[in-house]
Design an enzyme around this catalytic site. Sequence first.
Site, PDB file in Angstrom:
ATOM      1  N   ASP A 285      40.068 -76.993  59.586  1.00 37.93           N
ATOM      2  CA  ASP A 285      40.515 -78.386  59.541  1.00 37.93           C
ATOM      3  C   ASP A 285      39.274 -79.294  59.511  1.00 37.93           C
ATOM      4  OD1 ASP A 285      42.029 -80.636  59.440  1.00 37.93           O
ATOM      5  OD2 ASP A 285      43.255 -80.186  61.192  1.00 37.93           O
TER       6      ASP A 285
HETATM    7  C1  BGC Z   1      44.382 -82.981  59.645  1.00 36.98           C
HETATM    8  C2  BGC Z   1      44.864 -81.991  58.616  1.00 36.98           C
HETATM    9  C3  BGC Z   1      44.588 -82.509  57.237  1.00 36.98           C
HETATM   10  C4  BGC Z   1      43.113 -82.819  57.103  1.00 36.98           C
HETATM   11  C5  BGC Z   1      42.702 -83.302  55.720  1.00 36.98           C
HETATM   12  C6  BGC Z   1      42.977 -83.438  59.393  1.00 36.98           C
HETATM   13  O1  BGC Z   1      42.625 -84.480  60.234  1.00 36.98           O
HETATM   14  O2  BGC Z   1      44.490 -82.403  60.927  1.00 36.98           O
HETATM   15  O3  BGC Z   1      46.239 -81.746  58.804  1.00 36.98           O
HETATM   16  O4  BGC Z   1      45.023 -81.574  56.290  1.00 36.98           O
HETATM   17  O5  BGC Z   1      42.767 -83.808  58.047  1.00 36.98           O
HETATM   18  O6  BGC Z   1      43.192 -84.553  55.456  1.00 36.98           O
END
Ligand code: BGC
Length: 748
Positions: free
Chosen positions: A299
Amino acid sequence: MDRRLPRRKILKAAAAAIAGVSLAPRPGRAAPARGERIEAQIARMTPAEKAGQLSCFSDQIRPTGIAFNPDLPVGGAAEQLERIRRGEIGMLFNGVGVAGARMAQKAAVEGSRLGIPLVFAGDIIHGLRTIFPLPVAEACAFDPDLAERTARAAAEEATALGLHWTFAPMVDVARDQRWGRVAEGSGEDVHLGSRLAAARVRGFQGADLRDPTSLAACAKHFAGYGAVSGGMEYNFTEISPGTLREVHLPPFEAGIEAGVATIMSAFNDVEGVPASGNAWLMTRLLRGDWRFEGLVVGDYAADENLVAHGFAADGRDAARKAFLAGMDMSMQSDLFNRWLPDLVEAGEVPMAQLDEAVRRVLGLKEALGLFDDPYRSLDAAAERLRVSTPAHLALAREAGTRSIVLLKNEDDLLPLAENPGRLALIGPFANDRDNVVGTWAFMADPELNVSIAEGLAARGVGFDVARGCGIEAALDGGIEEAVALARRSDVVLLALGEAQDMSGEAQARTEITLPQPQLDLARAVLAAHPRTVVLLRHGRALALGSGVREAPAILATWFLGSQSGHAIADILFGAVNPSARLSVSFPEASGQQPFFYDRKATGRPAPEVGAQEYTARYRETRNEALFPFGHGLGYTRFALTDIRVPARMGERMEVSAVLTNTGPRDGAEVVQLYVHDRVASRTRPMRQLKGFRRVELAPEESVTVRFTLTRDDLRFWGEDGWTVEPGTIDVWLATSSRTGERRSFELD
Ligand code: BGC
């Protein structure tokens, strides 16, 4: 006696999806031998080029202009194009549009030494331009087929706008409604969440990842993110091994069985080890036990976060720990580019493991057909033709109606007559077009949004509007105006709820109530007019305070997406008979959180009726839901009769009941199968959903609804792993987690 169950079979599809091996060659083309092209590439790559393939960044070449994460220095468009040419970027995410994507792809294919195409990803959670209901809302339809259809439509739009990969479905089981990300998942139940995880994977990916409308899916966030303590975003977790296995992991297994191509590691820790540096989760379990062959993407800066977690000393240590634990691709932190070549050189990361991670990234690109056609899904004609189509808008409206839960309907106040007399529409959401789609809709087309007022107007209904108050602030004279309007009306529609930015990532709340000015408005309006229908807008279950809960009719309308107003009007006037059931329990009070229906038995159960000291309850309330999981009404009635449960079960058995529509209209009921293990070596949930079926029936029509219950459904995580213990099992065929007649059988 304990009996070990064989490990669940992992379907071939899971392994094949990303390795690209299941993909039939296109007519007229010779199929490249498995992995040959990939191996040839790997042999030519420098360690720096390998690290580049394992690095991804938010797209600055076609930016949406909306920041929803802490900004990290990823450079502007020119710098990103230059980095692509240098082979430092394997994937870009959250950009949209074909022209920009073609430019970036050209830089990769023609401008970089190796010509490896980029893969474009995005958070396509519940639509792109056309927005479908929030996943937690759509889960209320209890209909995997619907979830599959909306995911497919989202994939058609995303691939028309230059994307290949979505960071969805979010499959975290969410049992604390204070957590803002409840909105993105399928609610509090494991079985429902697992069925919908599989359906969404099928919908996004389609039958063949090579198809230009197929979007690689990503089950996230692995694992246990739904258990953040106190519901606070990014918090630590305390999850017992049994709860991890029985609650948080099954939706991932279901996604893998459905062939999900990728998995995203989570921000939180599990038993003190951050998930994004957790070798047990990302390698032993995922690769070893589950045989997952796809790609694991970290993530957003989750590798870098290992430093703040106190799990890594600095960026170098964080890159090493995340990578060695099993994170193949690093998002946004740039740590892999910066440190992996150095770590390989120093002998701290084996080259073979670097190659294996690169193999997975290139495997995804191969599976998507990008080596054959780097410009797949980058078609300007599709961009014009396949987005916001009438079919997608119709599906958004249908999914909207299927997600609205009729919580309460005293004296059949709903549906409204076609000509209901003088109608008042009151509340901060009456005319609102800015809070209809919910979280993760940053690429939505706002022109498609339909307010409640517009939905009513489109039916040709006359009505007057008063705002009454703002979403979180009182309006001068607002309540007086609203009360005066209510008094001169025959029916009041009162539109209350949360603003769109009160749920979603980073939007944890301490109280899951309506803002005070809205409660004040509700009390005043209800006192002025008893025939008031409350229309709730929300991204989580709410604790309904006094003034709202007393309303004779209440509809949970969530964030329904682009066609909200039409869907709400369809339900209000009975054009569609509501059939949704709650995917999350509405508690009596915020303080009960975390609250979920399948909580475990205690040694001091509170009596069904009346208060009693020294039982499991609060001073102020019993520990029950105001509206429990699985609850929902409609405009007709159903009876469940002739319930058949065999006396004994060996490996499997069938349970059945006859469902009859005894009311005046066509309608749908969701028949739910729950079980409870009476005596076991581990405390067991008081009820657990093990099956559901949504059935549509005409008045007086009957059907026999059958479920097969297997031993696997009755297993739990015991002293030595999965176990099934013989004994008495209670079973309910019911229409909510709180109703139904208890039956039982003996498990041999
Ligand atoms: C979130 C993810 C997301 C990623 C990219 C993160 O802050 O937890 O779910 O896919 O950002 O946008």
